[in-house]
Design a protein around this motif. Structure first.
Motif, PDB file in Angstrom:
ATOM      1  N   GLY A 135       0.821  -1.210   0.000  1.00 43.80           N
ATOM      2  CA  GLY A 135       0.000   0.000   0.000  1.00 43.80           C
ATOM      3  C   GLY A 135       0.854   1.258   0.000  1.00 43.80           C
ATOM      4  N   GLN A 136       1.877   1.277   0.844  1.00 37.22           N
ATOM      5  CA  GLN A 136       2.769   2.444   0.893  1.00 37.22           C
ATOM      6  C   GLN A 136       3.530   2.607  -0.425  1.00 37.22           C
ATOM      7  OE1 GLN A 136       5.138   1.316   4.275  1.00 37.22           O
ATOM      8  NE2 GLN A 136       3.669   2.131   5.773  1.00 37.22           N
ATOM      9  N   ALA A 137       3.988   1.485  -0.976  1.00 39.02           N
ATOM     10  CA  ALA A 137       4.772   1.557  -2.215  1.00 39.02           C
ATOM     11  C   ALA A 137       3.932   2.063  -3.381  1.00 39.02           C
ATOM     12  CB  ALA A 137       5.349   0.174  -2.535  1.00 39.02           C
ATOM     13  N   TYR A 138       2.693   1.598  -3.495  1.00 38.18           N
ATOM     14  CA  TYR A 138       1.855   2.054  -4.609  1.00 38.18           C
ATOM     15  C   TYR A 138       1.412   3.498  -4.434  1.00 38.18           C
ATOM     16  CZ  TYR A 138       1.843  -2.475  -6.866  1.00 38.18           C
ATOM     17  OH  TYR A 138       2.231  -3.617  -7.531  1.00 38.18           O
ATOM     18  N   GLU A 139       1.282   3.962  -3.216  1.00 40.69           N
ATOM     19  CA  GLU A 139       1.050   5.398  -3.001  1.00 40.69           C
ATOM     20  C   GLU A 139       2.232   6.199  -3.542  1.00 40.69           C
ATOM     21  OE1 GLU A 139      -1.608   6.826  -2.129  1.00 40.69           O
ATOM     22  OE2 GLU A 139      -2.737   5.589  -0.714  1.00 40.69           O
ATOM     23  N   THR A 140       3.440   5.739  -3.236  1.00 40.22           N
ATOM     24  CA  THR A 140       4.645   6.413  -3.722  1.00 40.22           C
ATOM     25  C   THR A 140       4.698   6.398  -5.247  1.00 40.22           C
ATOM     26  OG1 THR A 140       5.875   5.819  -1.723  1.00 40.22           O
ATOM     27  CG2 THR A 140       7.172   6.352  -3.684  1.00 40.22           C
ATOM     28  N   ILE A 141       4.378   5.250  -5.832  1.00 41.85           N
ATOM     29  CA  ILE A 141       4.394   5.132  -7.293  1.00 41.85           C
ATOM     30  C   ILE A 141       3.398   6.093  -7.923  1.00 41.85           C
ATOM     31  CG2 ILE A 141       3.758   3.612  -9.213  1.00 41.85           C
ATOM     32  CD1 ILE A 141       4.967   1.292  -7.586  1.00 41.85           C
ATOM     33  N   MET A 142       2.174   6.123  -7.405  1.00 39.39           N
ATOM     34  CA  MET A 142       1.160   6.972  -8.020  1.00 39.39           C
ATOM     35  C   MET A 142       1.476   8.452  -7.856  1.00 39.39           C
ATOM     36  SD  MET A 142      -0.588   4.828  -9.579  1.00 39.39           S
ATOM     37  CE  MET A 142      -1.853   5.924 -10.240  1.00 39.39           C
ATOM     38  N   ASP A 143       2.102   8.818  -6.748  1.00 40.31           N
ATOM     39  CA  ASP A 143       2.566  10.206  -6.598  1.00 40.31           C
ATOM     40  C   ASP A 143       3.582  10.538  -7.690  1.00 40.31           C
ATOM     41  OD1 ASP A 143       0.973  10.581  -4.349  1.00 40.31           O
ATOM     42  OD2 ASP A 143       2.603  10.232  -2.922  1.00 40.31           O
ATOM     43  N   ALA A 144       4.514   9.608  -7.937  1.00 48.26           N
ATOM     44  CA  ALA A 144       5.542   9.843  -8.953  1.00 48.26           C
ATOM     45  C   ALA A 144       4.943   9.874 -10.354  1.00 48.26           C
ATOM     46  CB  ALA A 144       6.614   8.755  -8.854  1.00 48.26           C
ATOM     47  N   VAL A 145       4.004   8.981 -10.632  1.00 43.62           N
ATOM     48  CA  VAL A 145       3.364   8.969 -11.955  1.00 43.62           C
ATOM     49  C   VAL A 145       2.607  10.275 -12.195  1.00 43.62           C
ATOM     50  CG1 VAL A 145       1.568   7.852 -13.338  1.00 43.62           C
ATOM     51  CG2 VAL A 145       3.230   6.457 -12.100  1.00 43.62           C
ATOM     52  N   ALA A 146       1.938  10.785 -11.169  1.00 46.08           N
ATOM     53  CA  ALA A 146       1.184  12.033 -11.308  1.00 46.08           C
ATOM     54  C   ALA A 146       2.103  13.206 -11.636  1.00 46.08           C
ATOM     55  CB  ALA A 146       0.399  12.315 -10.032  1.00 46.08           C
ATOM     56  N   ARG A 147       3.351  13.138 -11.189  1.00 44.60           N
ATOM     57  CA  ARG A 147       4.312  14.221 -11.459  1.00 44.60           C
ATOM     58  C   ARG A 147       5.106  13.987 -12.735  1.00 44.60           C
ATOM     59  NH1 ARG A 147       5.623  13.108  -5.926  1.00 44.60           N
ATOM     60  NH2 ARG A 147       7.508  12.051  -6.685  1.00 44.60           N
ATOM     61  N   GLY A 148       4.967  12.808 -13.354  1.00 50.81           N
ATOM     62  CA  GLY A 148       5.908  12.388 -14.377  1.00 50.81           C
ATOM     63  C   GLY A 148       5.665  12.889 -15.771  1.00 50.81           C
ATOM     64  N   GLY A 149       4.507  13.477 -16.047  1.00 54.21           N
ATOM     65  CA  GLY A 149       4.235  13.962 -17.390  1.00 54.21           C
ATOM     66  C   GLY A 149       4.148  12.864 -18.433  1.00 54.21           C
ATOM     67  N   PHE A 150       3.587  11.727 -18.085  1.00 56.97           N
ATOM     68  CA  PHE A 150       3.515  10.591 -18.998  1.00 56.97           C
ATOM     69  C   PHE A 150       2.370  10.755 -20.000  1.00 56.97           C
ATOM     70  CE2 PHE A 150       5.597   8.845 -15.212  1.00 56.97           C
ATOM     71  CZ  PHE A 150       6.735   8.302 -15.790  1.00 56.97           C
ATOM     72  N   ASP A 151       2.551  10.159 -21.163  1.00 58.96           N
ATOM     73  CA  ASP A 151       1.491  10.123 -22.165  1.00 58.96           C
ATOM     74  C   ASP A 151       0.498   9.000 -21.877  1.00 58.96           C
ATOM     75  OD1 ASP A 151       2.619  12.215 -23.813  1.00 58.96           O
ATOM     76  OD2 ASP A 151       4.135  10.743 -24.435  1.00 58.96           O
ATOM     77  N   ILE A 152       0.994   7.885 -21.332  1.00 55.12           N
ATOM     78  CA  ILE A 152       0.165   6.698 -21.115  1.00 55.12           C
ATOM     79  C   ILE A 152       0.762   5.912 -19.950  1.00 55.12           C
ATOM     80  CG2 ILE A 152       1.455   5.279 -22.769  1.00 55.12           C
ATOM     81  CD1 ILE A 152      -2.363   5.114 -22.381  1.00 55.12           C
ATOM     82  N   VAL A 153      -0.103   5.230 -19.206  1.00 55.99           N
ATOM     83  CA  VAL A 153       0.329   4.384 -18.088  1.00 55.99           C
ATOM     84  C   VAL A 153      -0.196   2.971 -18.334  1.00 55.99           C
ATOM     85  CG1 VAL A 153       0.262   4.018 -15.597  1.00 55.99           C
ATOM     86  CG2 VAL A 153       0.271   6.358 -16.519  1.00 55.99           C
ATOM     87  N   HIS A 154       0.704   1.996 -18.289  1.00 60.64           N
ATOM     88  CA  HIS A 154       0.347   0.578 -18.416  1.00 60.64           C
ATOM     89  C   HIS A 154       0.412  -0.038 -17.027  1.00 60.64           C
ATOM     90  CE1 HIS A 154       0.353  -3.375 -20.665  1.00 60.64           C
ATOM     91  NE2 HIS A 154       0.660  -3.743 -19.420  1.00 60.64           N
ATOM     92  N   ASN A 155      -0.719  -0.555 -16.568  1.00 63.00           N
ATOM     93  CA  ASN A 155      -0.826  -1.073 -15.205  1.00 63.00           C
ATOM     94  C   ASN A 155      -0.800  -2.600 -15.208  1.00 63.00           C
ATOM     95  OD1 ASN A 155      -1.413  -1.435 -12.463  1.00 63.00           O
ATOM     96  ND2 ASN A 155      -3.613  -1.224 -12.802  1.00 63.00           N
ATOM     97  N   ASN A 156       0.287  -3.161 -14.684  1.00 64.62           N
ATOM     98  CA  ASN A 156       0.428  -4.611 -14.511  1.00 64.62           C
ATOM     99  C   ASN A 156       0.451  -4.985 -13.026  1.00 64.62           C
ATOM    100  OD1 ASN A 156       0.466  -5.720 -17.059  1.00 64.62           O
ATOM    101  ND2 ASN A 156       2.670  -5.933 -17.208  1.00 64.62           N
ATOM    102  N   SER A 157      -0.093  -4.146 -12.164  1.00 66.14           N
ATOM    103  CA  SER A 157       0.193  -4.257 -10.733  1.00 66.14           C
ATOM    104  C   SER A 157      -0.588  -5.335  -9.997  1.00 66.14           C
ATOM    105  CB  SER A 157      -0.079  -2.914 -10.056  1.00 66.14           C
ATOM    106  OG  SER A 157      -1.470  -2.650 -10.010  1.00 66.14           O
ATOM    107  N   LEU A 158      -1.801  -5.672 -10.442  1.00 68.88           N
ATOM    108  CA  LEU A 158      -2.694  -6.580  -9.711  1.00 68.88           C
ATOM    109  C   LEU A 158      -3.040  -6.045  -8.326  1.00 68.88           C
ATOM    110  CD1 LEU A 158      -1.079 -10.046 -10.562  1.00 68.88           C
ATOM    111  CD2 LEU A 158      -2.735  -8.737 -11.881  1.00 68.88           C
ATOM    112  N   HIS A 159      -3.027  -4.721  -8.175  1.00 72.97           N
ATOM    113  CA  HIS A 159      -3.305  -4.077  -6.889  1.00 72.97           C
ATOM    114  C   HIS A 159      -4.386  -3.016  -7.105  1.00 72.97           C
ATOM    115  CE1 HIS A 159      -2.647  -1.841  -3.131  1.00 72.97           C
ATOM    116  NE2 HIS A 159      -2.022  -2.916  -2.685  1.00 72.97           N
ATOM    117  N   PRO A 160      -5.311  -2.832  -6.160  1.00 72.44           N
ATOM    118  CA  PRO A 160      -6.404  -1.877  -6.403  1.00 72.44           C
ATOM    119  C   PRO A 160      -5.983  -0.417  -6.394  1.00 72.44           C
ATOM    120  CG  PRO A 160      -6.546  -2.765  -4.168  1.00 72.44           C
ATOM    121  CD  PRO A 160      -5.495  -3.574  -4.888  1.00 72.44           C
TER     122      PRO A 160
END
Length: 361
Positions: free
Chosen positions: A77-102
Motif C-alpha cells: 500500500g505504501q509503495a503504490y502510493e509512492t508510485i502513483m505520486d511519482a506517476v502524477a508528477r511524471g508527465g507521462f502520455d500513457i500508463v500501463h498497469n500490470n500491478s494486480l493491486h487496487p
C-alpha cells in the motif's frame, strides 16, 4: 510516447523470472524501449536497471500466514502510493498497469494521463475493488479469451491481447535429447500441480526433469521432496537461456494446473521449442493446444495425464513450432499494445471543438 509501466512488487522484474507476469513485464518494457519509446518501470528492488527502472521497495513476496499477509499489504500500500505520486508528477502520455493491486486503479483519475490495465489473473479481491471502480472509464485487456470471460461479471468484456514470447529466445530444436524424458517448468506451488506431473510421468514410464522457483517451502517438503528419485530430477531455478535449452531437449512437456490457467506461458514456450505438450484442459490451455501440438487430459486426473503424455510424445515437433509462430509472437503483442496506447492518447486529447467551446466559456 512517454510510457509508465507499473509492475507488481512481489518479485523482481529480472532473470531468472519468478513467473510469467515477470517475464511479460520485462519483455514489454524492453520491446517498447527498443522501439524508441521513453519507458519508466516502477518495480521492486532487484529488477533490471536498464529498463528505465525506478525501484520502490524490496520484493514483497508471498504471504504464508496472517501476520506476513498484513505486513505485505502495508508495504505494498505504501509503495503504490509512492508510485502513483511519482506517476502524477511524471508527465507521462500513457500508463500501463500490470500491478494486480487496487490502489493504482483507485488513484487513476489523479494522474493526468490515460491508463490501461492488463488482466493476468482471474478475479480476486481486493483487486476487483479497483477494477469495479474503473469499470466504465478505463480500458482493460485480458491475456486470453477464457480469462476475458471470467471477468465479465465484474466489468464489460475486456479487450483480448494475448501474451507473446520471444521466439528467438525459445528456439526450435528438431531433435530432442535422448534418452526420452519429460519436463515440467513453473513455480513450485500447489496451484501449478507439479506433484501431479511427477505422478503422471511415472504412470507413463517416462523420466521427468523439472525446474522453477521453490516458492512454497511447506509444499516442497510435503508434496515434492518425497517424490524425488532417480527418475525425477530437480534442475533448480534456471536462467532464461538454460530453461529454453532444457525445454527444447525434452520429448514432451507436462502442464498440470489446478486452477483455471489464465494463459499458459509454459505451453507457449514449449511449442516454440518444438516440444509437444500434455496438459490438463483448464483455463486458456484448450484454446492454445490443438491435435497437432498437444493432448489434453481431464483436470486433476493423473492417469489421464499419463495417457496424454504417451500420446503427445509422438507429435511432430515442426507442427508445434508452427503453432507457436501463429499464436505467440511477442512482436505482434507489442504492436497491439502500441496501437492501444495511441488510441487511448487520442481519445484523451481534447478535440478542437471542445477546446473552442472551453475558450468561449
Amino acid at each position: 510516447m512517454k510510457i509508465a509501466i507499473i509492475a507488481h512488487l512481489k518479485f523482481p522484474i529480472a532473470q531468472p523470472f519468478s513467473g510469467g507476469l515477470e517475464m511479460h513485464t520485462h519483455f514489454l518494457a524492453s520491446a517498447l524501449r527498443a522501439r524508441g519509446h521513453s519507458v519508466t518501470l516502477y518495480a521492486s528492488e532487484g529488477s533490471q536497471a536498464d529498463l528505465g527502472l525506478v525501484p520502490v521497495c524490496p520484493p514483497t513476496g508471498t504471504a504464508f500466514d496472517a501476520a506476513s499477509a498484513v505486513a505485505i499489504d502495508r508495504l505494498e500500500g505504501q509503495a503504490y502510493e509512492t508510485i502513483m505520486d511519482a506517476v502524477a508528477r511524471g508527465g507521462f502520455d500513457i500508463v500501463h498497469n500490470n500491478s494486480l493491486h487496487p490502489l493504482p486503479l483507485l488513484r487513476a483519475p489523479e494522474i493526468g494521463a490515460p491508463m490501461v490495465t492488463a488482466l493476468h489473473t482471474p478475479p480476486f479481491e481486493p483487486f476487483c475493488e479497483g477494477v469495479r471502480a474503473r469499470a466504465y472509464d478505463m480500458t482493460f485487456a485480458a491475456v486470453s479469451d477464457s480469462l476475458a470471460a471470467e471477468w465479465c461479471d465484474v466489468i464489460p468484456r475486456p479487450l483480448l491481447i494475448g501474451n507473446g514470447i520471444d521466439l528467438d529466445a525459445f528456439a526450435f530444436n528438431p531433435r530432442p535429447k535422448d534418452p526420452p524424458h519429460a519436463i515440467w517448468t513453473g513455480r513450485l506451488v500447489p496451484e501449478k500441480g507439479p506433484h501431479l506431473a511427477i505422478d503422471a510421468a511415472r504412470s507413463a514410464g517416462l523420466p521427468l526433469v523439472f525446474a522453477g522457483p521453490r516458492s512454497d517451502p511447506a509444499y516442497w517438503d510435503s508434496m515434492i521432496a518425497p517424490r524425488l528419485g532417480p527418475d525425477v530430477t530437480y534442475l533448480g531455478h534456471l536462467s532464461h537461456a538454460d530453461l529454453a535449452r532444457r525445454v527444447g531437449e525434452a520429448h514432451v512437456t507436462l502442464c498440470s494446473p489446478r486452477w483455471e490457467e489464465p494463459f499458459g506461458l509454459v505451453v507457449a514456450e514449449s511449442l516454440a521449442c518444438g516440444t509437444p505438450v500434455a496438459a490438463f484442459g483448464r483455463g486458456a490451455i484448450p484454446d492454445i493446444l490443438d491435435g497437432s501440438c498437444g493432448v489434453l487430459a481431464k483436470a486433476d486426473d493423473v492417469a489421464d495425464l499419463g495417457r496424454a503424455v504417451a500420446e503427445a510424445i509422438g507429435l511432430e515437433r515442426q507442427a508445434c513450432r508452427r503453432r507457436a509462430e501463429q499464436l505467440f509472437d511477442a512482436n505482434i503483442m507489442t504492436d497491439r499494445y502500441e496501437a492501444l496506447y495511441a488510441e487511448e492518447i487520442r481519445l484523451a486529447a481534447p478535440s478542437p471543438l471542445r477546446a473552442h467551446l472551453l475558450d468561449e466559456a
